[in-house]
Design a protein around this motif. Structure first.
Motif, PDB file in Angstrom:
ATOM      1  N   PRO A   1     -10.174  -4.769 -40.861  1.00  0.00           N
ATOM      2  CA  PRO A   1     -11.042  -4.914 -42.040  1.00  0.00           C
ATOM      3  C   PRO A   1     -11.324  -6.378 -42.401  1.00  0.00           C
ATOM      4  CG  PRO A   1      -9.434  -3.193 -42.420  1.00  0.00           C
ATOM      5  CD  PRO A   1      -9.025  -3.876 -41.151  1.00  0.00           C
TER       6      PRO A   1
ATOM      7  N   SER B   1     -17.966   1.465 -43.736  1.00  0.00           N
ATOM      8  CA  SER B   1     -17.173   2.695 -43.785  1.00  0.00           C
ATOM      9  C   SER B   1     -16.698   3.097 -42.399  1.00  0.00           C
ATOM     10  CB  SER B   1     -17.997   3.830 -44.394  1.00  0.00           C
ATOM     11  OG  SER B   1     -18.330   3.536 -45.742  1.00  0.00           O
TER      12      SER B   1
ATOM     13  N   GLN C   1     -13.712   0.907 -41.577  1.00  0.00           N
ATOM     14  CA  GLN C   1     -12.558   1.370 -42.335  1.00  0.00           C
ATOM     15  C   GLN C   1     -12.021   2.677 -41.742  1.00  0.00           C
ATOM     16  OE1 GLN C   1     -10.957  -0.120 -44.724  1.00  0.00           O
ATOM     17  NE2 GLN C   1     -12.323  -1.771 -45.311  1.00  0.00           N
TER      18      GLN C   1
ATOM     19  N   THR D   1      -8.301   3.525 -40.230  1.00  0.00           N
ATOM     20  CA  THR D   1      -7.487   4.613 -40.776  1.00  0.00           C
ATOM     21  C   THR D   1      -7.127   5.625 -39.698  1.00  0.00           C
ATOM     22  OG1 THR D   1      -8.566   4.372 -42.928  1.00  0.00           O
ATOM     23  CG2 THR D   1      -7.416   6.442 -42.501  1.00  0.00           C
TER      24      THR D   1
END
Length: 303
Positions: free
Chosen positions: A216, A247, A250, A254
């Motif tokens: 990020p 997004s 990210q 994740t």
């Protein structure tokens, strides 16, 4: 005729064939033997559109009967025709269970292999009108989801190779290789690909970053350099697009943290499936290509 009901059958007399090296064959043996005239007419000229269609088809890479070797599964990545010869570039995909040599012959009727006219005793390349996934499914052989994505893979490979022919492209190739066989490793390589692209762009732009920065942070600095940050735009549509890019980054981070092998695995850990890996690799490849294209366009406009 639907492309999803076609498959490539390539047969070689060499026991050392299908090791990853390009395969060369006389044009007269390519989609002209043991192939219907309709298929030959549609795919045999090797124009770009035809090559793109062929690259979407699953492939059985087999050996002549006297070799007594099990066939392999994979797909064609590129075709080059020149002076009566055809060079076929391909990728072999390792799957847990595939056809044995005896099973291939036992399924000759379903796979439309013409043993009456010694098809498995001649080096050639044919295309058959058979739903390979359906027929092999009856043997409990599950094929990976390859069809329809190879042209995208090739386009991304071209962009990554032109930007950095070694490190970045190596990460992409590893991600592709593991996408259908080792989901954990594929997800890890997907994130590694984006991290490498960001670092290369930041290095070329002389922007400082910490080697310990996570994805990020690296992406935030890269997006600022490329003027891709959502706050850089007033137009709502562009804000949405670049917010979406953020997004995706990210999400990749994740997904990797929760599902991949980059961290220790707990007792209740969720094991990623091939679809998780395919999503991660395809997203990472598209984002990497977009970042590189944006950076190269920016550089080209500099005085």
């Amino acid at each position: 005729m639907l492309e999803k009901k076609l498959y490539n059958l390539l047969v070689s007399s060499q026991k050392s064939a299908w090791n990853g090296s390009p395969f060369k064959l006389e044009l007269s043996r390519c989609i002209r033997e043991y192939t219907t005239s309709e298929i030959t007419q549609k795919y045999g000229s090797f124009r770009k559109k035809e090559i793109d269609s062929i690259c979407k088809l699953p492939c059985i890479f087999a050996y002549e009967s006297r070799c007594n070797q099990d066939p392999k599964f994979g797909y064609i990545t590129n075709i080059i025709e020149f002076q009566g010869m055809v060079k076929i570039e391909y990728k072999i995909v390792d799957i847990d269970k595939f056809l044995s040599h005896s099973q291939l012959l036992e399924k000759k009727f379903e796979l439309k292999i013409d043993t009456k006219h010694y098809e498995m005793d001649r080096t050639h390349w044919s295309i058959k009108e058979v739903d390979l996934d359906k027929e092999l499914g009856q043997l409990n052989i599950q094929l990976p989801l390859l069809m329809g994505i190879q042209p995208l893979d090739n386009n991304i490979s071209t962009i990554l190779t032109s930007f950095d022919g070694q490190n970045i492209h190596a990460a992409w190739e590893k991600a592709l290789e593991r996408r259908n066989t080792d989901p954990d490793a594929a997800i890890t390589m997907a994130r590694t690909l984006i991290e490498s692209v960001c670092k290369h762009i930041l290095d070329e732009a002389n922007v400082d970053y910490n080697n310990q920065d996570e994805l990020p942070q690296l992406y935030k600095k890269t997006a600022k350099q490329l003027q891709m940050a959502p706050q850089d735009y007033q137009e709502h549509t562009f804000k949405q697009i670049f917010s979406g890019c953020h997004s995706v980054i990210q999400g990749l981070g994740t997904l990797r943290n929760q599902l991949s092998d980059a961290h220790g695995i707990g007792k209740k850990a969720i094991k990623p499936s091939n679809r998780h890996a395919e999503l991660a690799v395809n997203l990472a490849g598209s984002m990497a290509a977009f970042l590189i294209s944006t950076w190269e366009e920016q550089v080209s406009k500099e005085p």
